[in-house]
Design a protein around this motif. Structure first.
Motif, PDB file in Angstrom:
ATOM      1  N   ALA A  96       0.848  -1.190   0.000  1.00  9.71           N
ATOM      2  CA  ALA A  96       0.000   0.000   0.000  1.00  9.71           C
ATOM      3  C   ALA A  96       0.881   1.236   0.000  1.00  9.71           C
ATOM      4  O   ALA A  96       2.021   1.192   0.427  1.00  9.71           O
ATOM      5  N   ALA A  97       0.307   2.323  -0.468  1.00  5.39           N
ATOM      6  CA  ALA A  97       1.037   3.589  -0.435  1.00  5.39           C
ATOM      7  C   ALA A  97       1.198   4.011   1.018  1.00  5.39           C
ATOM      8  O   ALA A  97       0.376   3.674   1.865  1.00  5.39           O
ATOM      9  N   ASP A  98       2.263   4.737   1.313  1.00  4.43           N
ATOM     10  CA  ASP A  98       2.491   5.195   2.675  1.00  4.43           C
ATOM     11  C   ASP A  98       1.363   6.117   3.116  1.00  4.43           C
ATOM     12  O   ASP A  98       1.083   7.122   2.460  1.00  4.43           O
ATOM     13  N   PRO A  99       0.695   5.787   4.219  1.00  3.50           N
ATOM     14  CA  PRO A  99      -0.329   6.677   4.741  1.00  3.50           C
ATOM     15  C   PRO A  99       0.339   7.852   5.451  1.00  3.50           C
ATOM     16  O   PRO A  99       1.530   7.842   5.663  1.00  3.50           O
ATOM     17  N   PRO A 100      -0.439   8.843   5.840  1.00  2.58           N
ATOM     18  CA  PRO A 100       0.141   9.974   6.564  1.00  2.58           C
ATOM     19  C   PRO A 100       0.753   9.511   7.883  1.00  2.58           C
ATOM     20  O   PRO A 100       0.450   8.432   8.380  1.00  2.58           O
ATOM     21  N   ALA A 101       1.597  10.349   8.439  1.00  2.00           N
ATOM     22  CA  ALA A 101       2.248  10.035   9.719  1.00  2.00           C
ATOM     23  C   ALA A 101       1.186   9.819  10.782  1.00  2.00           C
ATOM     24  O   ALA A 101       0.097  10.380  10.714  1.00  2.00           O
ATOM     25  N   PRO A 102       1.498   9.005  11.801  1.00  2.00           N
ATOM     26  CA  PRO A 102       0.499   8.745  12.836  1.00  2.00           C
ATOM     27  C   PRO A 102       0.139  10.026  13.582  1.00  2.00           C
ATOM     28  O   PRO A 102       0.974  10.868  13.817  1.00  2.00           O
ATOM     29  N   ARG A 103      -1.126  10.111  13.948  1.00  2.00           N
ATOM     30  CA  ARG A 103      -1.599  11.265  14.703  1.00  2.00           C
ATOM     31  C   ARG A 103      -1.366  11.033  16.183  1.00  2.00           C
ATOM     32  O   ARG A 103      -1.283   9.911  16.635  1.00  2.00           O
ATOM     33  N   ALA A 104      -1.324  12.117  16.905  1.00  2.00           N
ATOM     34  CA  ALA A 104      -1.254  11.997  18.360  1.00  2.00           C
ATOM     35  C   ALA A 104      -2.534  11.326  18.830  1.00  2.00           C
ATOM     36  O   ALA A 104      -3.582  11.456  18.203  1.00  2.00           O
ATOM     37  N   THR A 105      -2.453  10.615  19.932  1.00  2.00           N
ATOM     38  CA  THR A 105      -3.619   9.877  20.413  1.00  2.00           C
ATOM     39  C   THR A 105      -4.494  10.755  21.304  1.00  2.00           C
ATOM     40  O   THR A 105      -4.821  10.386  22.414  1.00  2.00           O
ATOM     41  N   ALA A 106      -4.877  11.918  20.773  1.00  2.00           N
ATOM     42  CA  ALA A 106      -5.736  12.828  21.524  1.00  2.00           C
ATOM     43  C   ALA A 106      -7.096  12.191  21.795  1.00  2.00           C
ATOM     44  O   ALA A 106      -7.788  12.566  22.721  1.00  2.00           O
ATOM     45  N   GLN A 107      -7.466  11.203  20.958  1.00  2.00           N
ATOM     46  CA  GLN A 107      -8.747  10.540  21.151  1.00  2.00           C
ATOM     47  C   GLN A 107      -8.678   9.514  22.272  1.00  2.00           C
ATOM     48  O   GLN A 107      -9.683   8.959  22.653  1.00  2.00           O
ATOM     49  N   GLY A 108      -7.489   9.232  22.784  1.00  2.00           N
ATOM     50  CA  GLY A 108      -7.346   8.401  23.959  1.00  2.00           C
ATOM     51  C   GLY A 108      -6.825   7.011  23.681  1.00  2.00           C
ATOM     52  O   GLY A 108      -6.861   6.535  22.550  1.00  2.00           O
ATOM     53  N   PRO A 109      -6.334   6.374  24.738  1.00  2.00           N
ATOM     54  CA  PRO A 109      -5.764   5.032  24.590  1.00  2.00           C
ATOM     55  C   PRO A 109      -6.794   3.979  24.218  1.00  2.00           C
ATOM     56  O   PRO A 109      -6.458   2.980  23.604  1.00  2.00           O
ATOM     57  N   ASN A 110      -8.068   4.189  24.560  1.00  2.00           N
ATOM     58  CA  ASN A 110      -9.079   3.199  24.208  1.00  2.00           C
ATOM     59  C   ASN A 110      -9.244   3.082  22.700  1.00  2.00           C
ATOM     60  O   ASN A 110      -9.525   2.008  22.182  1.00  2.00           O
ATOM     61  N   VAL A 111      -9.066   4.186  21.988  1.00  2.00           N
ATOM     62  CA  VAL A 111      -9.147   4.153  20.529  1.00  2.00           C
ATOM     63  C   VAL A 111      -7.991   3.326  19.987  1.00  2.00           C
ATOM     64  O   VAL A 111      -8.176   2.466  19.124  1.00  2.00           O
ATOM     65  N   ALA A 112      -6.797   3.564  20.507  1.00  2.00           N
ATOM     66  CA  ALA A 112      -5.628   2.806  20.050  1.00  2.00           C
ATOM     67  C   ALA A 112      -5.809   1.316  20.347  1.00  2.00           C
ATOM     68  O   ALA A 112      -5.489   0.467  19.508  1.00  2.00           O
ATOM     69  N   ASP A 113      -6.327   0.989  21.533  1.00  2.00           N
ATOM     70  CA  ASP A 113      -6.577  -0.412  21.869  1.00  2.00           C
ATOM     71  C   ASP A 113      -7.591  -1.038  20.918  1.00  2.00           C
ATOM     72  O   ASP A 113      -7.435  -2.171  20.479  1.00  2.00           O
ATOM     73  N   ALA A 114      -8.645  -0.280  20.589  1.00  2.00           N
ATOM     74  CA  ALA A 114      -9.671  -0.792  19.677  1.00  2.00           C
ATOM     75  C   ALA A 114      -9.092  -1.015  18.282  1.00  2.00           C
ATOM     76  O   ALA A 114      -9.414  -2.001  17.620  1.00  2.00           O
ATOM     77  N   VAL A 115      -8.230  -0.104  17.845  1.00  2.00           N
ATOM     78  CA  VAL A 115      -7.600  -0.264  16.536  1.00  2.00           C
ATOM     79  C   VAL A 115      -6.685  -1.481  16.552  1.00  2.00           C
ATOM     80  O   VAL A 115      -6.705  -2.297  15.624  1.00  2.00           O
ATOM     81  N   LEU A 116      -5.887  -1.635  17.602  1.00  2.00           N
ATOM     82  CA  LEU A 116      -5.017  -2.816  17.706  1.00  2.00           C
ATOM     83  C   LEU A 116      -5.826  -4.104  17.646  1.00  2.00           C
ATOM     84  O   LEU A 116      -5.415  -5.071  17.010  1.00  2.00           O
ATOM     85  N   ALA A 117      -6.977  -4.117  18.287  1.00  2.00           N
ATOM     86  CA  ALA A 117      -7.804  -5.319  18.318  1.00  2.00           C
ATOM     87  C   ALA A 117      -8.304  -5.712  16.931  1.00  2.00           C
ATOM     88  O   ALA A 117      -8.588  -6.882  16.678  1.00  2.00           O
ATOM     89  N   GLN A 118      -8.376  -4.754  16.008  1.00  2.00           N
ATOM     90  CA  GLN A 118      -8.845  -5.037  14.649  1.00  2.00           C
ATOM     91  C   GLN A 118      -7.743  -5.622  13.761  1.00  2.00           C
ATOM     92  O   GLN A 118      -8.034  -6.167  12.704  1.00  2.00           O
ATOM     93  N   LEU A 119      -6.507  -5.497  14.181  1.00  2.00           N
ATOM     94  CA  LEU A 119      -5.378  -5.920  13.349  1.00  2.00           C
ATOM     95  C   LEU A 119      -5.134  -7.418  13.467  1.00  2.00           C
ATOM     96  O   LEU A 119      -5.459  -8.029  14.490  1.00  2.00           O
ATOM     97  N   PRO A 120      -4.505  -8.003  12.456  1.00  2.00           N
ATOM     98  CA  PRO A 120      -4.116  -9.416  12.557  1.00  2.00           C
ATOM     99  C   PRO A 120      -3.128  -9.607  13.715  1.00  2.00           C
ATOM    100  O   PRO A 120      -2.407  -8.682  14.095  1.00  2.00           O
ATOM    101  N   GLU A 121      -3.106 -10.804  14.234  1.00  2.00           N
ATOM    102  CA  GLU A 121      -2.306 -11.102  15.419  1.00  2.00           C
ATOM    103  C   GLU A 121      -0.835 -10.738  15.242  1.00  2.00           C
ATOM    104  O   GLU A 121      -0.216 -10.177  16.145  1.00  2.00           O
ATOM    105  N   HIS A 122      -0.253 -11.046  14.097  1.00  2.00           N
ATOM    106  CA  HIS A 122       1.174 -10.777  13.918  1.00  2.00           C
ATOM    107  C   HIS A 122       1.459  -9.275  13.917  1.00  2.00           C
ATOM    108  O   HIS A 122       2.496  -8.843  14.403  1.00  2.00           O
ATOM    109  N   PHE A 162      -2.239  -0.160  11.055  1.00  2.00           N
ATOM    110  CA  PHE A 162      -2.737   0.592  12.200  1.00  2.00           C
ATOM    111  C   PHE A 162      -3.263   1.946  11.736  1.00  2.00           C
ATOM    112  O   PHE A 162      -4.378   2.347  12.085  1.00  2.00           O
ATOM    113  N   ARG A 163      -2.479   2.652  10.939  1.00  2.00           N
ATOM    114  CA  ARG A 163      -2.894   3.979  10.450  1.00  2.00           C
ATOM    115  C   ARG A 163      -4.170   3.887   9.615  1.00  2.00           C
ATOM    116  O   ARG A 163      -5.024   4.765   9.702  1.00  2.00           O
ATOM    117  N   SER A 164      -4.273   2.837   8.821  1.00  2.00           N
ATOM    118  CA  SER A 164      -5.455   2.733   7.955  1.00  2.00           C
ATOM    119  C   SER A 164      -6.730   2.461   8.758  1.00  2.00           C
ATOM    120  O   SER A 164      -7.819   2.794   8.310  1.00  2.00           O
TER     121      SER A 164
END
Length: 174
Positions: A96-122, A162-164
Motif C-alpha cells: 500500500a502507499a504510505d499513509p500519513p504520519a500517525p496522529r497523536a492519540t488525543a482521542q485516547g488510549p481506548n481508541v488505540a486499543d480498539a484499533v489494535l484489536a482489529q489488526l491481525p495477530e502478527h 494501524f494507520r489505515s
C-alpha cells in the motif's frame, strides 16, 4: 520470608501477589491478542510458569514487572508456534502507499486499543513489543523468531495497517 528458616517463601509471595497481578497480566494479553480465549490461556500459562519458578531453590523476585516479563515470553512463544504451523500469512497483505504520519492519540488510549484489536495477530504482536514493551527491532525479531530485516518489514506493514484503521478526526478510518 519465613522467620524460622530465613528463606523466602516464593510460592506464598506469588499467591499473595495473585489478586493484584492477575488483571495486569490478563490486560497485557488482551491488548495484544484480541482473543479472550487466547488471553486466558496465556495468562494461565504465565502463572503456571511463575509457580514453577517460585519452587526453584533460588526463585526470582515475585513482582508484577517480573510476571510481565514472563508474559512477554509466553506471548512470543505463542507467536512462534503459530508462525511455525503456518497459520500466520505474513505475505498476505498487498503493498500500500504510505499513509500519513500517525496522529497523536488525543482521542485516547481506548481508541488505540480498539484499533489494535482489529489488526491481525502478527501485527498486534510486533507493534505491542516495539511500542508498548519498548523492545528494539532486534529484540522484537528475537522474540518472534524472525530476522531483523523481516521484522522491520513487518513493522512497516503493521504501522500502515494501524494507520489505515485509526479513525480520522471526522470519525471514520483514515
Amino acid at each position: 520470608m519465613s522467620v524460622e528458616s530465613g528463606h523466602r517463601d516464593a510460592p506464598r509471595e506469588l499467591l499473595e501477589l495473585y489478586d493484584e497481578a492477575l488483571p495486569v497480566v490478563y490486560g497485557y494479553f488482551t491488548r495484544r491478542c484480541g482473543d479472550r480465549a487466547t488471553a486466558e490461556d496465556l495468562t494461565s500459562d504465565t502463572f503456571l510458569a511463575a509457580m514453577d519458578a517460585a519452587r526453584k531453590p533460588a526463585p526470582p523476585p515475585m513482582t508484577v514487572p517480573w510476571l510481565i516479563g514472563v508474559a512477554r515470553h509466553k506471548l512470543a512463544d505463542h507467536y512462534r508456534r503459530r508462525h511455525a504451523r503456518g497459520s500466520v500469512a505474513l505475505g498476505a497483505q498487498p503493498p500500500a502507499a504510505d499513509p500519513p504520519a500517525p496522529r497523536a492519540t488525543a482521542q485516547g488510549p481506548n481508541v488505540a486499543d480498539a484499533v489494535l484489536a482489529q489488526l491481525p495477530e502478527h501485527h498486534r504482536t510486533v507493534l505491542a513489543l516495539r511500542y508498548l514493551d519498548d523492545c528494539t527491532v532486534g529484540e522484537c525479531a528475537e522474540l518472534i523468531g524472525r530476522t531483523v530485516h523481516a521484522t522491520e518489514t513487518l513493522l512497516v506493514r503493521a504501522r500502515r495497517a494501524f494507520r489505515s484503521h485509526y479513525p480520522s478526526p471526522e470519525g471514520g478510518p483514515s
